[in-house]
Write an enzyme that holds these catalytic residues in place. Structure first.
Site, mmCIF file in Angstrom:
data_model
loop_
_atom_site.group_PDB
_atom_site.id
_atom_site.type_symbol
_atom_site.label_atom_id
_atom_site.label_comp_id
_atom_site.label_asym_id
_atom_site.label_seq_id
_atom_site.Cartn_x
_atom_site.Cartn_y
_atom_site.Cartn_z
ATOM 1 N N ASP A 48 0.811 -1.210 0.000
ATOM 2 C CA ASP A 48 0.000 0.000 0.000
ATOM 3 C C ASP A 48 0.853 1.272 0.000
ATOM 4 O O ASP A 48 1.964 1.303 0.532
ATOM 5 C CB ASP A 48 -0.925 0.027 1.212
ATOM 6 C CG ASP A 48 -2.012 -1.019 1.152
ATOM 7 O OD1 ASP A 48 -2.328 -1.474 0.036
ATOM 8 O OD2 ASP A 48 -2.532 -1.384 2.221
ATOM 9 N N TYR A 49 0.283 2.329 -0.546
ATOM 10 C CA TYR A 49 0.932 3.642 -0.615
ATOM 11 C C TYR A 49 1.410 4.109 0.748
ATOM 12 O O TYR A 49 2.502 4.669 0.893
ATOM 13 C CB TYR A 49 -0.082 4.626 -1.211
ATOM 14 C CG TYR A 49 0.351 6.067 -1.318
ATOM 15 C CD1 TYR A 49 1.328 6.456 -2.223
ATOM 16 C CD2 TYR A 49 -0.259 7.048 -0.529
ATOM 17 C CE1 TYR A 49 1.704 7.790 -2.339
ATOM 18 C CE2 TYR A 49 0.106 8.382 -0.646
ATOM 19 C CZ TYR A 49 1.097 8.744 -1.552
ATOM 20 O OH TYR A 49 1.453 10.064 -1.664
#
Length: 212
Positions: A48-49
């Site tokens: 995830d970012y």
């Protein structure tokens, strides 16, 4: 042998080489292209970012499948900072499997751990004097969307910081944020001689040809 890139993905970096916001005229986010100069490699799985840690990249389709396929259940180890003093009961719930909206997770391995020695996150995790935090090690064999965050929230302890430390036999050891290391991996015998290996692609999982 197949080439494998171990990359320590910093916080708020996309696990891809382009950002669709750029085409839409919006402010672009940091991507792998800002850190990795090796051509024709693609992530084997996602991170995830707003998560940090180990991301594996390769140009070899068979190796990408071996790492990313849910059917092969390659274990992934996360170091998780959560809000609150996590309880033995919550740890037991994580180990047994947690009921999420998309179904119950597989049983995991979870244990409370001491705060690890880590690089500072920028921006830092919010701190509140009246609310303690805990660290746990969580090992899962799935890769659902934002799974670790949803699991800890489901047992009452929201994730504040999430670092993927290990995938299978490969770990972050010796890698600073933004750092990468190239290694070569021996594929299982079934994936080697006489088998044509598909080139990895950023958005699809390669399929093996059936034997004739």
């Amino acid at each position: 042998m197949a080439e494998l890139i171990l990359f320590n993905k910093p916080f708020q970096v996309l696990s891809q080489f382009t950002d669709e916001r750029t085409a839409a005229g919006q402010k672009p986010r940091a991507t792998l292209a800002d850190w990795i100069r090796i051509r024709d490699v693609y992530p084997a799985g996602r991170l995830d970012y707003d998560s940090e840690g180990l991301l594996l990249l390769t140009s070899d389709g068979a190796l990408q499948h071996r790492i990313a396929s849910p059917a092969l259940k390659m274990p992934k180890t996360y170091w998780v900072q959560v809000e609150g003093a996590i309880t033995p009961y919550a740890i037991a719930e994580l180990c047994a499997g947690v009921a999420l909206k998309d179904g119950r997770t597989r049983p995991a391995k979870a244990r409370r751990m001491e705060e690890p020695e880590l690089w500072p996150r920028v921006p830092p995790v919010r701190h509140r004097d009246t609310v303690p935090t805990s660290w746990l090690e969580l090992i899962i064999t799935e890769g659902r969307n934002r799974q670790v965050r949803r699991m800890t929230a489901a047992v009452g302890f929201p994730t504040l910081r999430l670092i993927r430390y290990r995938i299978g036999d490969w770990s972050l050891d010796g890698l600073e944020p933004g750092g990468c290391r190239k290694i070569f991996v021996n594929l299982p015998a079934a994936a080697q001689p006489g088998k044509r290996q598909a080139k990895a692609r950023p958005t699809t999982t390669p399929r093996r040809r059936p034997r004739s």
